[in-house]
Design an enzyme around this catalytic site. Structure first.
Site, mmCIF file in Angstrom:
data_model
loop_
_atom_site.group_PDB
_atom_site.id
_atom_site.type_symbol
_atom_site.label_atom_id
_atom_site.label_comp_id
_atom_site.label_asym_id
_atom_site.label_seq_id
_atom_site.Cartn_x
_atom_site.Cartn_y
_atom_site.Cartn_z
ATOM 1 N N LYS A 138 0.854 -1.190 0.000
ATOM 2 C CA LYS A 138 0.000 0.000 0.000
ATOM 3 C C LYS A 138 0.890 1.240 0.000
ATOM 4 O O LYS A 138 1.865 1.311 0.761
ATOM 5 C CB LYS A 138 -0.917 -0.005 1.222
ATOM 6 C CG LYS A 138 -1.912 1.142 1.267
ATOM 7 C CD LYS A 138 -2.819 1.056 2.485
ATOM 8 C CE LYS A 138 -3.779 2.231 2.557
ATOM 9 N NZ LYS A 138 -4.660 2.178 3.740
ATOM 10 N N SER A 213 -9.314 2.813 2.542
ATOM 11 C CA SER A 213 -8.312 3.434 1.695
ATOM 12 C C SER A 213 -7.366 2.452 1.013
ATOM 13 O O SER A 213 -6.615 2.835 0.113
ATOM 14 C CB SER A 213 -7.484 4.425 2.532
ATOM 15 O OG SER A 213 -6.794 3.754 3.583
ATOM 16 N N SER A 237 -10.160 0.718 6.623
ATOM 17 C CA SER A 237 -9.401 0.744 5.370
ATOM 18 C C SER A 237 -8.891 -0.610 4.912
ATOM 19 O O SER A 237 -8.521 -0.770 3.752
ATOM 20 C CB SER A 237 -8.224 1.716 5.495
ATOM 21 O OG SER A 237 -8.695 3.024 5.729
#
Length: 835
Positions: A138, A213, A237
């Site tokens: 990520k 996210s 997320s």
């Protein structure tokens, strides 16, 4: 930026984005060149068949088709090396990225690193635990010499000078980071879109978001572009992308797994637990990875504040039954019908396995939501406003960013106006921190609420809580900024810092979609937020559906254990699938890859003669019948129900004679229509010929329906057959017991069938009673299976349809034949599920 005027700032930001795009594109091009087939054909480091382009392509595709455990095992055994595996996943990831835009950039050192660890470990018998596994990172994790821009132009051209220790630890274990993945602009959203890298699409439906996210991570793992992925979770997320992409993840307790050197969204430690984890396809893979990270001494050397508390499942594995709390609506923002159904179906399944379930009411839910939204931005949004200042705002983020700029007085007025129409919107408008004293008081109230939640949990005596994973399935990109209320369903467990995992339960059905528009089942009234929610979730048939599993702080093992129960259909018979004889594991159902490897080529032929699908190749017939569990022999005169005991394991010469006497007397194997469809469409290994000509795939489905006698009934029967096979069972006709199928753990040569399966949408009580009695006397359970099939369903449609399973109360004996003499009256109780 000194005294530069705003328009000068915009120019600088635009230049930074252009430079970044050039670097990004150059990285993609370099990786494209690295995996060009013309180059790989002459590359001695490639460890698969590269006799020609087609063989090489097939071999690389095969690598990315392995699940994580299979891939790990092949790397550990030396069958594959890190370099070959990286080439396979690079080729796949680039292909995926072109379709859904999930990668922000490549990790240019990846190939050098793979070559390095191959030199060190390829011929070693002591490889590190994750040797050669390519993984995605990520892009809010720090990577040395890479920006951590979180989709914001002002943070470009500021490369980090060290790596996130989580990434370092995975590399120390032999895993290979090779791509960084996309996030929302500024992180705090579940639309994965920004003006630096663009919008990431959901591989299940490219018109919808993969969540956020960690949306880029969810998208690439779901599409098969990396073996596993990493992520963070401040208000959902990890769990939101897992729910929207059909993946498994776990948000640990914040202090159970501490990660540093990341951008957490809102810097500084507030009252929302910031957690980190991984994305996998199933719970077994999740456990495999987390056992290598959580609480290990090696990781603690990198992050000293990490506790020395490795995962230990010894205690939870001894738990015979659980007391489960559940809610399908938290009382703040009602989930859509599909997500409520997922919870209720899961609870019924667990009850059928002997677990107790009790209703759970979220304490003072409106107060909890008020505290959550104040805690999301303890500075009333000041930091986020600086993040977005002078930025070109992504079109899918504009409403969210605009709300950050609304003055408090206008928010107060809006809250008063909306209070009678939408209590959820009114609450969000009023949930802002007024001053420093209000910050302290909000945190005090949050701590007190956590104690109240714990006290209520303990008063119920529950072990685990099951609730909706989110309030909607994957939705179009324009809706997340309009549905800030959705954050409560996941953010609650960050605020009270409880571990929470997400596990898939199936898909959104046509009935779910219809129920969404039924005001009796999903009443929106005049509430604008619920109207938006209905509009956003419409037409979601076939999209992933999940539930959320929650446990008390630092009980991650119990959370994963429960997730594993939920993740395995027909778990009531799981002990049989784990049966061991003389401490040597008996092989389970054969996979497609094992079958192809054994027969030595990618496909084989059957002939259609007089309505029978026949296989004349004796060797293939033997493998299909004995090992893969397909087909019946013509004029088979085996003594199927004789006393098959441990003799079948070839312990004496007499045993061999007995086994040989039970073999089929002809060499023509006949497949049922369902078996042929599974081999042709799912495994893609069967070609069926008629009069010497191969039946085209488009016509084959229709022909199989004709053989069966009724296309709709065939589709329904195949749907259930496929479900059972996918869950590890060998499936035979159940005609002798008046049902559709019998299911076997390893096959009739090892055990009697475990259960009879009856396909029906509804059943008369008298028939249910008689079926239960028949099967009970034969020591089998009864399973009812149903699925919604339209008249003209083809394979593509049928393969996405959800099968509903209900196991009815009966008594059956343990069918471990070698142990039956030592056991007497071992009964299992299966509670009646709802029809």
């Amino acid at each position: 930026m000194g005294n530069i005027l705003p328009w000068g700032v915009h120019i600088q930001y635009a230049d930074a984005v252009r430079r970044n795009n050039l670097r990004r594109q150059k990285g993609f091009e370099d990786f494209e060149n690295n995996v060009k087939f013309e180059k790989l054909l002459n590359d001695e480091k490639i460890k698969v068949d590269k006799s020609d382009v087609e063989s090489l392509k097939t071999a690389l595709e095969k690598i990315t088709s392995y699940n994580l455990v299979e891939l790990r095992d092949r790397l550990q055994s030396g069958e594959l090396n890190a370099y070959t595996t990286l080439c396979a996943y690079t080729y796949k990831a680039l292909e995926v990225n072109r379709r859904i835009n999930c990668c922000t950039e490549v990790v240019k050192e990846a190939f050098d690193y793979a070559i390095e660890i191959d030199k060190k470990y390829e011929n070693s018998n002591e490889k590190p635990a994750l040797y050669g596994l390519p993984f995605s990172v990520k892009s809010n994790f720090y990577m040395k010499n890479y920006d951590c821009s979180i989709g914001v132009a002002k943070l470009l051209d500021q490369p980090k000078d060290e790596d996130c220790p989580f990434v370092t630890h995975l590399m120390n274990l032999g895993a290979v980071p090779f791509v960084l993945t996309n996030v929302p602009q500024g992180l705090l959203s579940f639309v994965c879109s920004n003006t630096v890298y663009g919008t990431t699409l959901n591989p299940h439906d490219v018109t919808r978001t993969p969540g956020g996210s960690s949306g880029g991570e969810g998208a690439i793992i779901s599409a098969g572009g990396a073996s596993f992925g990493t992520g963070s979770d401040l208000a959902g997320s990890l769990r939101i992308p897992a729910s929207m992409c059909g993946l498994v993840t776990l948000k640990p307790t914040q202090d159970r797994f501490v990660v540093t050197h990341t951008h957490g969204g809102v810097p500084g430690r507030g009252r929302l637990g910031l957690s980190f984890g991984v994305f996998t396809k199933n719970v077994k893979e999740q456990i495999l990875l987390l056992e290598q990270v959580i609480g290990t001494e090696e990781y603690r050397q990198l992050v000293p504040q990490n506790p020395s508390d490795p995962l230990n499942f010894a205690k939870v594995e001894k738990m015979k039954s659980l007391k489960v709390g559940y809610f399908d609506d938290d009382g703040f923002c009602t989930p859509v019908p599909s997500h409520r159904r997922a919870v209720l179906d899961t609870v019924e399944k667990l009850k059928s396995l002997g677990h107790e379930a009790v209703r759970f009411d979220v304490p003072r839910v409106m107060d909890a939501a008020y505290l959550l939204f104040k805690n999301v931005m303890p500075d009333s949004g000041a930091y986020m406003r600086t993040i977005y200042e002078n930025e070109n705002i992504d079109v899918n983020m504009k409403q969210f960013v605009t709300l950050l700029k609304v003055p408090r007085v206008l928010r107060w007025i809006a809250a008063k106006i909306l209070s009678g129409i939408s209590p959820q919107m009114a609450l969000i408008c009023s949930a802002y921190v007024k001053d420093i004293e209000d910050i302290r008081y909000t945190q005090e109230l949050t701590d007190l609420y956590r104690l109240e939640f714990l006290k209520y949990w303990k008063s119920l005596g529950i072990d685990v809580l099951i609730c909706p994973a989110f309030i909607v399935p994957a939705i179009a990109h324009q809706y997340p900024s309009k549905l800030s209320t959705a954050a409560f369903s996941t953010g609650l467990f960050n605020m009270i810092d409880f571990p929470a995992g997400v596990v898939p339960t199936g898909h959104v059905t046509t009935e779910d979609d219809n129920n969404l528009h039924d005001d009796k089942l999903f009443n929106v009234g005049y509430n604008p937020i619920l109207k938006i929610q209905r509009e956003a979730a419409a037409n979601s048939v076939g999209l992933p559906n999940s539930v959320q599993i929650v446990t008390l702080p630092f009980e991650e093992e119990l959370c994963l254990h429960t997730m594993q129960i939920e993740n395995m259909d027909l778990l009531v018979f799981d002990e049989k699938k784990n049966y061991r004889k003389n401490q040597a594991e008996i092989r389970n159902i054969m996979t497609k890859d094992e079958f192809v490897e054994m027969i030595g080529y990618q496909s084989f032929d059957a002939v259609l003669i007089g309505g029978l699908i026949q296989i004349n190749d004796e060797q293939i017939s033997e493998i299909l019948y004995e090992m893969a569990g397909f087909g019946l022999y013509l004029e088979d005169i085996r003594e199927e129900t004789k006393k098959i005991s441990e003799n079948c394991f070839f312990e004496t010469e007499d045993d061999n004679d007995l086994w040989a006497a039970m073999q089929p007397k002809t060499n023509i194997l006949v497949l049922s229509a369902e078996e042929a469809a599974f081999l042709a469409f799912d495994w893609k290994v069967l070609n069926i010929r008629k009069l010497g000509k191969c039946i085209e795939k488009e016509k084959l489905w229709i022909k199989l329906g004709e053989i069966y006698g009724n296309m709709q009934e065939f589709s329904k029967s195949f749907c259930v057959f496929r479900y059972l096979r996918k869950n590890g069972w060998k499936v035979r006709s159940g005609l002798t017991f008046g049902c559709d199928f019998l299911i076997y753990c390893l096959g009739p040569q090892f055990f009697h069938s475990s259960a009879g399966v009856l396909i029906c949408d509804e059943v008369e009580p008298i028939k249910l009673l008689s079926m239960t009695r028949i099967l009970s006397h034969n020591k089998k359970a009864l399973i009812l299976a149903s699925c919604e099939i339209t008249e003209n369903s083809n394979y593509e449609v049928v393969s996405t349809i959800e099968v509903k399973i209900v196991t009815f109360k009966t008594h059956y004996f343990d069918r471990y034949v070698p142990e039956i003499a030592q056991k007497s009256n071992d009964l299992y109780e299966i509670e009646i599920g709802a029809i």
